[in-house]
Design a protein around this motif. Structure first.
Motif, PDB file in Angstrom:
ATOM      1  N   ASN A 185       0.847  -1.191   0.000  1.00  0.00           N
ATOM      2  CA  ASN A 185       0.000   0.000   0.000  1.00  0.00           C
ATOM      3  C   ASN A 185       0.883   1.241   0.000  1.00  0.00           C
ATOM      4  OD1 ASN A 185      -1.848   2.038   0.379  1.00  0.00           O
ATOM      5  ND2 ASN A 185      -2.428   1.447   2.462  1.00  0.00           N
ATOM      6  N   PRO A 186       1.202   1.768  -1.191  1.00  0.00           N
ATOM      7  CA  PRO A 186       2.093   2.942  -1.283  1.00  0.00           C
ATOM      8  C   PRO A 186       1.552   4.187  -0.575  1.00  0.00           C
ATOM      9  CG  PRO A 186       1.832   1.880  -3.425  1.00  0.00           C
ATOM     10  CD  PRO A 186       0.813   1.267  -2.520  1.00  0.00           C
ATOM     11  N   GLU A 187       0.256   4.194  -0.268  1.00  0.00           N
ATOM     12  CA  GLU A 187      -0.367   5.353   0.359  1.00  0.00           C
ATOM     13  C   GLU A 187      -0.477   5.209   1.883  1.00  0.00           C
ATOM     14  OE1 GLU A 187      -1.613   8.193  -1.739  1.00  0.00           O
ATOM     15  OE2 GLU A 187      -0.005   7.091  -2.735  1.00  0.00           O
ATOM     16  N   HIS A 188       0.315   4.351   2.478  1.00  0.00           N
ATOM     17  CA  HIS A 188       0.265   4.143   3.929  1.00  0.00           C
ATOM     18  C   HIS A 188       1.141   5.206   4.605  1.00  0.00           C
ATOM     19  CE1 HIS A 188       0.137   2.256   7.825  1.00  0.00           C
ATOM     20  NE2 HIS A 188      -0.600   1.243   7.368  1.00  0.00           N
ATOM     21  N   SER A 189       0.510   6.275   5.057  1.00  0.00           N
ATOM     22  CA  SER A 189       1.250   7.423   5.591  1.00  0.00           C
ATOM     23  C   SER A 189       2.034   7.069   6.849  1.00  0.00           C
ATOM     24  CB  SER A 189       0.293   8.585   5.876  1.00  0.00           C
ATOM     25  OG  SER A 189      -0.703   8.195   6.810  1.00  0.00           O
ATOM     26  N   ASP A 190       1.475   6.242   7.725  1.00  0.00           N
ATOM     27  CA  ASP A 190       2.167   5.915   8.972  1.00  0.00           C
ATOM     28  C   ASP A 190       3.414   5.068   8.725  1.00  0.00           C
ATOM     29  OD1 ASP A 190       0.430   7.330  10.583  1.00  0.00           O
ATOM     30  OD2 ASP A 190      -0.887   5.621  10.943  1.00  0.00           O
ATOM     31  N   ALA A 191       3.376   4.226   7.686  1.00  0.00           N
ATOM     32  CA  ALA A 191       4.578   3.455   7.344  1.00  0.00           C
ATOM     33  C   ALA A 191       5.681   4.399   6.882  1.00  0.00           C
ATOM     34  CB  ALA A 191       4.254   2.425   6.268  1.00  0.00           C
ATOM     35  N   HIS A 192       5.324   5.403   6.070  1.00  0.00           N
ATOM     36  CA  HIS A 192       6.314   6.393   5.636  1.00  0.00           C
ATOM     37  C   HIS A 192       6.865   7.166   6.836  1.00  0.00           C
ATOM     38  CE1 HIS A 192       6.424   6.159   1.284  1.00  0.00           C
ATOM     39  NE2 HIS A 192       5.118   6.018   1.259  1.00  0.00           N
ATOM     40  N   TYR A 193       5.978   7.555   7.739  1.00  0.00           N
ATOM     41  CA  TYR A 193       6.433   8.295   8.922  1.00  0.00           C
ATOM     42  C   TYR A 193       7.445   7.483   9.726  1.00  0.00           C
ATOM     43  CZ  TYR A 193       6.551   9.920  13.703  1.00  0.00           C
ATOM     44  OH  TYR A 193       6.998  10.319  14.944  1.00  0.00           O
ATOM     45  N   ASN A 194       7.133   6.219   9.965  1.00  0.00           N
ATOM     46  CA  ASN A 194       8.034   5.386  10.757  1.00  0.00           C
ATOM     47  C   ASN A 194       9.344   5.114  10.034  1.00  0.00           C
ATOM     48  OD1 ASN A 194       6.820   4.295  13.470  1.00  0.00           O
ATOM     49  ND2 ASN A 194       5.099   4.422  12.044  1.00  0.00           N
ATOM     50  N   LEU A 195       9.287   4.997   8.712  1.00  0.00           N
ATOM     51  CA  LEU A 195      10.533   4.883   7.953  1.00  0.00           C
ATOM     52  C   LEU A 195      11.361   6.157   8.087  1.00  0.00           C
ATOM     53  CD1 LEU A 195       9.337   3.000   4.754  1.00  0.00           C
ATOM     54  CD2 LEU A 195      11.085   2.214   6.359  1.00  0.00           C
ATOM     55  N   GLY A 196      10.672   7.293   8.178  1.00  0.00           N
ATOM     56  CA  GLY A 196      11.376   8.558   8.400  1.00  0.00           C
ATOM     57  C   GLY A 196      12.105   8.563   9.733  1.00  0.00           C
ATOM     58  N   ILE A 197      11.446   8.081  10.769  1.00  0.00           N
ATOM     59  CA  ILE A 197      12.066   8.023  12.100  1.00  0.00           C
ATOM     60  C   ILE A 197      13.283   7.095  12.091  1.00  0.00           C
ATOM     61  CG2 ILE A 197      11.720   7.266  14.479  1.00  0.00           C
ATOM     62  CD1 ILE A 197      10.387   9.916  13.861  1.00  0.00           C
ATOM     63  N   ILE A 198      13.127   5.927  11.451  1.00  0.00           N
ATOM     64  CA  ILE A 198      14.255   4.985  11.383  1.00  0.00           C
ATOM     65  C   ILE A 198      15.413   5.592  10.589  1.00  0.00           C
ATOM     66  CG2 ILE A 198      14.994   2.738  10.456  1.00  0.00           C
ATOM     67  CD1 ILE A 198      12.161   1.707  11.138  1.00  0.00           C
ATOM     68  N   SER A 199      15.097   6.349   9.545  1.00  0.00           N
ATOM     69  CA  SER A 199      16.152   7.003   8.750  1.00  0.00           C
ATOM     70  C   SER A 199      16.938   7.998   9.591  1.00  0.00           C
ATOM     71  CB  SER A 199      15.538   7.705   7.536  1.00  0.00           C
ATOM     72  OG  SER A 199      14.942   6.773   6.666  1.00  0.00           O
ATOM     73  N   ILE A 200      16.276   8.658  10.531  1.00  0.00           N
ATOM     74  CA  ILE A 200      16.975   9.573  11.440  1.00  0.00           C
ATOM     75  C   ILE A 200      17.975   8.793  12.288  1.00  0.00           C
ATOM     76  CG2 ILE A 200      16.704  11.083  13.453  1.00  0.00           C
ATOM     77  CD1 ILE A 200      14.062  12.027  12.247  1.00  0.00           C
ATOM     78  N   TYR A 201      17.538   7.643  12.816  1.00  0.00           N
ATOM     79  CA  TYR A 201      18.446   6.798  13.605  1.00  0.00           C
ATOM     80  C   TYR A 201      19.625   6.321  12.752  1.00  0.00           C
ATOM     81  CZ  TYR A 201      15.484   6.454  17.757  1.00  0.00           C
ATOM     82  OH  TYR A 201      14.781   6.725  18.900  1.00  0.00           O
ATOM     83  N   ASP A 202      19.365   6.112  11.447  1.00  0.00           N
ATOM     84  CA  ASP A 202      20.417   5.690  10.529  1.00  0.00           C
ATOM     85  C   ASP A 202      21.254   6.869  10.040  1.00  0.00           C
ATOM     86  OD1 ASP A 202      19.595   3.077  10.734  1.00  0.00           O
ATOM     87  OD2 ASP A 202      18.381   3.106   8.906  1.00  0.00           O
ATOM     88  N   GLU A 203      20.920   8.077  10.546  1.00  0.00           N
ATOM     89  CA  GLU A 203      21.613   9.319  10.182  1.00  0.00           C
ATOM     90  C   GLU A 203      21.506   9.615   8.692  1.00  0.00           C
ATOM     91  OE1 GLU A 203      25.590   9.161  11.748  1.00  0.00           O
ATOM     92  OE2 GLU A 203      24.896   9.178  13.829  1.00  0.00           O
ATOM     93  N   ASN A 204      20.389   9.220   8.100  1.00  0.00           N
ATOM     94  CA  ASN A 204      20.115   9.528   6.693  1.00  0.00           C
ATOM     95  C   ASN A 204      19.018  10.583   6.659  1.00  0.00           C
ATOM     96  OD1 ASN A 204      19.456   9.564   3.959  1.00  0.00           O
ATOM     97  ND2 ASN A 204      19.892   7.382   3.698  1.00  0.00           N
TER      98      ASN A 204
END
Length: 222
Positions: A166-185
């Motif tokens: 589901n490409p339109e899953h906003s919460d999945a994108h948000y959580n990927l954003g948080i993980i990217s911060i931890y990955d320093e990306n």
């Protein structure tokens, strides 16, 4: 079509009075059959009449101690009232009695989540996802528990799978954003927050994440 089946259809359609009439007739015709009581209990729970629903589920269990769906009904009833310990016990009992459906694993998983037992919730949410491979929300909840249990690599791949479904899953994108911060990306994090906001403009957490990243980038530019 028998009365139980028709009653369930009425209940799903929101025709509660019609469903109640049929379930009552089922009980009158066969007062020692647990199924009618279970269906009436589910109806009462939909109507938020938890006190009477509990009585019907317990009566079903009195008639048939192996009625797994009666225990599942009680689990849902307690979950709706945020009574997570008895909800957990009844979901587990339903499983012990052989209820092997995605819903019961899912409900037990989120019951454990709500008690902040994230690691314990993982096998149940994983099993729920296995039993409902097309359900992106079940998979998302599994990913969320992985993240809460600090299994960020696995959580990331799970959220990516959610977006694949589901490409339109906003919460999945948000959580990927948080993980990217931890990955320093930071660039990847900003992209995910922007995508979450494109899908759901009022996504407050994504908006805050984007704001914090922009402030950080501005600070670094000084």
């Amino acid at each position: 079509m028998d009365k139980n089946t028709q009653g369930i259809i009425y209940m799903q359609e929101g025709k509660f009075e019609e469903a109640a009439t049929l379930f009552n007739e089922v009980i009158e015709q066969n007062p020692i059959d647990a199924v009618g009581y279970i269906n009436f209990g589910n109806l009462l729970m939909h109507m938020k009449d938890f006190e009477h629903a509990e009585r019907f589920f317990n009566r079903a269990i009195e008639l048939d101690g192996n009625a797994a769906t009666a225990y599942y009904g009680l689990g849902n009833l307690y979950f709706e009232q945020s009574l997570y310990q008895p909800a957990q016990q009844n979901f587990q009992k339903a499983m012990e009695l052989g209820l092997e459906e995605s819903d019961v694993y899912y409900m037990l998983g989120i019951t454990l989540q709500n008690q902040e037992q994230f690691k314990l919730s993982l096998p149940y949410l994983l099993r729920a996802a296995e039993l409902a491979p097309g359900d992106d929300e079940v998979l998302f909840l599994y990913g969320l528990s992985l993240a809460q249990a600090n299994h960020l690599k696995d959580a990331k791949s799970t959220f990516e799978n959610v977006i694949g479904m589901n490409p339109e899953h906003s919460d999945a994108h948000y959580n990927l954003g948080i993980i990217s911060i931890y990955d320093e990306n930071i660039d990847e994090a900003l992209a995910h927050f922007n995508e979450a906001l494109r899908i759901q403009p009022e996504h407050i957490l994504a908006a805050n994440g984007k704001k914090n990243i922009q402030a950080l980038l501005k600070e670094n530019d000084r």
